[in-house]
Motif scaffolding. Structure first.
Motif, PDB file in Angstrom:
ATOM      1  N   ALA A   1       0.801  -1.228   0.000  1.00  0.00           N
ATOM      2  CA  ALA A   1       0.000   0.000   0.000  1.00  0.00           C
ATOM      3  C   ALA A   1       0.834   1.277   0.000  1.00  0.00           C
ATOM      4  O   ALA A   1       0.282   2.378  -0.002  1.00  0.00           O
ATOM      5  N   LYS A   2       2.152   1.152  -0.017  1.00  0.00           N
ATOM      6  CA  LYS A   2       3.003   2.341  -0.014  1.00  0.00           C
ATOM      7  C   LYS A   2       2.727   3.234  -1.223  1.00  0.00           C
ATOM      8  O   LYS A   2       2.501   2.743  -2.324  1.00  0.00           O
ATOM      9  N   ALA A   3       2.794   4.528  -1.003  1.00  0.00           N
ATOM     10  CA  ALA A   3       2.522   5.470  -2.088  1.00  0.00           C
ATOM     11  C   ALA A   3       3.572   5.413  -3.182  1.00  0.00           C
ATOM     12  O   ALA A   3       3.271   5.570  -4.362  1.00  0.00           O
ATOM     13  N   ASP A   4       4.822   5.204  -2.800  1.00  0.00           N
ATOM     14  CA  ASP A   4       5.916   5.171  -3.764  1.00  0.00           C
ATOM     15  C   ASP A   4       6.817   3.987  -3.430  1.00  0.00           C
ATOM     16  O   ASP A   4       7.578   4.023  -2.458  1.00  0.00           O
ATOM     17  N   GLY A   5       6.726   2.953  -4.230  1.00  0.00           N
ATOM     18  CA  GLY A   5       7.501   1.750  -3.974  1.00  0.00           C
ATOM     19  C   GLY A   5       8.990   1.940  -4.095  1.00  0.00           C
ATOM     20  O   GLY A   5       9.772   1.101  -3.629  1.00  0.00           O
ATOM     21  N   ALA A   6       9.440   3.030  -4.713  1.00  0.00           N
ATOM     22  CA  ALA A   6      10.877   3.271  -4.880  1.00  0.00           C
ATOM     23  C   ALA A   6      11.524   3.857  -3.633  1.00  0.00           C
ATOM     24  O   ALA A   6      12.751   3.840  -3.502  1.00  0.00           O
ATOM     25  N   VAL A   7      10.723   4.389  -2.719  1.00  0.00           N
ATOM     26  CA  VAL A   7      11.256   4.963  -1.492  1.00  0.00           C
ATOM     27  C   VAL A   7      11.696   3.835  -0.562  1.00  0.00           C
ATOM     28  O   VAL A   7      10.943   2.879  -0.348  1.00  0.00           O
ATOM     29  N   PRO A   8      12.912   3.895   0.000  1.00  0.00           N
ATOM     30  CA  PRO A   8      13.373   2.835   0.892  1.00  0.00           C
ATOM     31  C   PRO A   8      12.422   2.627   2.072  1.00  0.00           C
ATOM     32  O   PRO A   8      11.839   3.588   2.598  1.00  0.00           O
ATOM     33  N   SER A   9      12.278   1.383   2.473  1.00  0.00           N
ATOM     34  CA  SER A   9      11.439   1.035   3.623  1.00  0.00           C
ATOM     35  C   SER A   9      12.329   0.641   4.793  1.00  0.00           C
ATOM     36  O   SER A   9      13.253  -0.166   4.645  1.00  0.00           O
ATOM     37  N   VAL A  10      12.029   1.199   5.960  1.00  0.00           N
ATOM     38  CA  VAL A  10      12.747   0.884   7.198  1.00  0.00           C
ATOM     39  C   VAL A  10      11.715   0.419   8.221  1.00  0.00           C
ATOM     40  O   VAL A  10      10.816   1.178   8.585  1.00  0.00           O
ATOM     41  N   LEU A  11      11.819  -0.832   8.644  1.00  0.00           N
ATOM     42  CA  LEU A  11      10.913  -1.367   9.660  1.00  0.00           C
ATOM     43  C   LEU A  11      11.596  -1.282  11.019  1.00  0.00           C
ATOM     44  O   LEU A  11      12.745  -1.682  11.166  1.00  0.00           O
ATOM     45  N   VAL A  12      10.877  -0.754  12.012  1.00  0.00           N
ATOM     46  CA  VAL A  12      11.372  -0.757  13.390  1.00  0.00           C
ATOM     47  C   VAL A  12      10.626  -1.856  14.139  1.00  0.00           C
ATOM     48  O   VAL A  12       9.406  -1.797  14.284  1.00  0.00           O
ATOM     49  N   LEU A  13      11.358  -2.863  14.562  1.00  0.00           N
ATOM     50  CA  LEU A  13      10.762  -4.015  15.233  1.00  0.00           C
ATOM     51  C   LEU A  13      11.388  -4.153  16.614  1.00  0.00           C
ATOM     52  O   LEU A  13      12.606  -4.170  16.748  1.00  0.00           O
ATOM     53  N   ASN A  14      10.538  -4.248  17.630  1.00  0.00           N
ATOM     54  CA  ASN A  14      11.007  -4.284  19.017  1.00  0.00           C
ATOM     55  C   ASN A  14      10.532  -5.576  19.676  1.00  0.00           C
ATOM     56  O   ASN A  14       9.334  -5.825  19.751  1.00  0.00           O
ATOM     57  N   HIS A  15      11.486  -6.399  20.097  1.00  0.00           N
ATOM     58  CA  HIS A  15      11.100  -7.625  20.809  1.00  0.00           C
ATOM     59  C   HIS A  15      12.226  -8.074  21.716  1.00  0.00           C
ATOM     60  O   HIS A  15      13.392  -7.992  21.338  1.00  0.00           O
ATOM     61  N   PRO A  16      11.880  -8.533  22.971  1.00  0.00           N
ATOM     62  CA  PRO A  16      10.560  -8.438  23.597  1.00  0.00           C
ATOM     63  C   PRO A  16      10.062  -6.995  23.547  1.00  0.00           C
ATOM     64  O   PRO A  16      10.849  -6.064  23.586  1.00  0.00           O
ATOM     65  N   GLY A  17       8.748  -6.859  23.493  1.00  0.00           N
ATOM     66  CA  GLY A  17       8.193  -5.587  23.082  1.00  0.00           C
ATOM     67  C   GLY A  17       7.798  -4.640  24.196  1.00  0.00           C
ATOM     68  O   GLY A  17       7.389  -5.037  25.277  1.00  0.00           O
TER      69      GLY A  17
END
Length: 427
Positions: free
Chosen positions: A157-173
């Motif tokens: 669903a990203k508006a611009d697929g060319a823009v880099p994606s950075v996921l922030v994942l925290n676990h244990p959360g």
């Protein structure tokens, strides 16, 4: 005089709630500080001694951190968690918060993917840098975990697929106290790899996995996972401000140099005395392992008790797997709460604090809709030093008895009972 030109930056709700709790205490009200997530345990004694010994050290250090400390950190995480990392891939900073910000700041433009719920500072940091902060939906039924399907849907669903994606994942959360299994991480890695997503894996609570079984995402997605951590949680030294980042080799020197450039123009380096203390802390020896084992036992015992008690009051809640947080969902009581004029998480927490002195942090601080009646509970309202000493005297060979728990965790248990009585009054 500069109104209209300033950024809109909200004060951290965690720090704000702590200040409100302090003010309420000064009026004579007993406050149960379940809103502020600070380790109750004293720092590792070896680290305290090293800090004392080097208190007069005043020189600047290399921006990346002392070479000896970086080597110790790499050895520590290789031994404790099986992460393939060398000293050249370790960055040291005055707190992991700045490292999270530096990684985001390395991009001129990025879409930062943040689970809902997630720690309060991720989205404001992304927005300060001009990045899009995109929420990845989770729910209580799926243990507030990011699923491959939800991640795939968010990326599509990203508006611009060319823009880099950075996921922030925290676990244990934080705020949920839950973790990911190796199978869950492996399934996420398939999606992450296909979409070339960079992950900041915030594993600050990893060593406080209650079973001592933390699995790093870097084990399953090593080519693009930056692991962050530090001394604040497992070593009880939040105010010392010592954070670490473990960079994957595959990112190359240019990414590291960008981070070091950002660091050199902002925080320069972590304080030298604290880095010397960290050298003593980052040793995977019998003392450190014993220190962690007793913390884990105490947190698991209290966290499970709290979850069981609140579940018995009809809340939807999962037993914690690490750290010291619970994330109760009050939705089963929504009708009764609505009749009392409580229709948002903010109203829920404000009313609870005013009526009982129990301080929780509302779910909308973590990215949920305000009408979703969730809140974070940090079960750290006990004397950590006394609890550690008692745990060692009892030994790890048996469980803490109910009487021992009632003695060690008296105020936390009293606060949970206050919360239960408050809920019962609405029925």
């Amino acid at each position: 005089m500069f109104d209209g030109y300033l950024r809109t930056v909200e004060t951290s709700q965690t720090l704000l709630l702590n200040e409100q709790s302090r003010q309420l205490e000064t009026s004579g009200t007993e406050v149960f500080k379940f809103g502020f997530g600070q380790s109750p345990f004293p720092p590792l004694p070896a680290a305290v001694e090293a800090l004392r010994a080097h208190a007069a050290a005043k020189d600047y250090t290399p921006v990346q951190g002392l070479p000896e400390l970086r080597e110790r950190v790499a050895e520590f995480h290789r031994a404790a968690e099986g992460i393939d990392v060398g000293a050249e891939q370790v960055l040291i900073a005055p707190g992991s918060k700045l490292l999270l910000y530096a990684v985001m700041a390395a991009f001129q433009r990025a879409d930062v993917l943040i689970p809902a719920p997630a720690w309060v500072s991720y989205a404001p940091q992304a927005k300060l840098l001009g990045h899009a902060a995109i929420r990845v939906a989770t729910d209580v039924e799926r243990r507030w975990r990011v699923t491959p399907a939800a991640l795939e849907q968010t990326l599509a669903a990203k508006a611009d697929g060319a823009v880099p994606s950075v996921l922030v994942l925290n676990h244990p959360g934080n705020p949920d106290g839950l973790s990911y299994s190796a199978d869950e991480l492996q399934a996420l890695a398939i999606v992450l790899r296909r979409h070339r997503v960079l992950v900041i894996s915030d594993e600050i609570y990893g060593l406080l996995n209650h079973a001592g079984a933390h699995v790093s995402l870097a084990r399953h997605y090593p080519e693009a996972t930056i692991v962050t951590g530090g001394l604040s949680k497992w070593c009880g030294a939040g105010g010392w401000r010592l954070g670490i980042a473990l960079l994957p080799r595959s990112l190359g020197d240019s990414f590291k140099h960008t981070l070091l450039g950002i660091a050199s123009e902002t925080y320069s380096c972590a304080p030298l005395p604290v880095q010397r203390a960290a050298i003593a802390a980052y040793q995977w020896n019998a003392e450190t392992q014993d220190y962690l084992a007793h913390q884990r036992r105490l947190l698991a015992t209290l966290g499970t008790w709290c979850a069981d008690e609140l579940r018995a009051s009809g809340l939807r809640i999962h037993a914690p797997e690490g750290g010291f947080y619970l994330f109760p969902d009050f939705t089963p009581h929504a009708a009764a709460l609505h009749r009392a004029g409580i229709t948002s998480a903010q109203q829920l927490c404000a009313r609870l604090l005013g009526d009982t002195g129990v301080a929780l942090l509302p779910g909308d601080a973590f990215g949920l809709p305000s009408q979703q009646l969730c809140a974070r509970l940090a079960y750290v309202e006990f004397d950590g030093a006394a609890a550690l000493q008692a745990s060692r005297e009892i030994g790890l060979q048996r469980r803490l008895s109910a009487d021992e728990q009632a003695l060690l965790f008296a105020k936390t248990q009293r606060g949970i009972h206050q919360l239960k009585r408050w809920l019962a009054a609405f029925q």
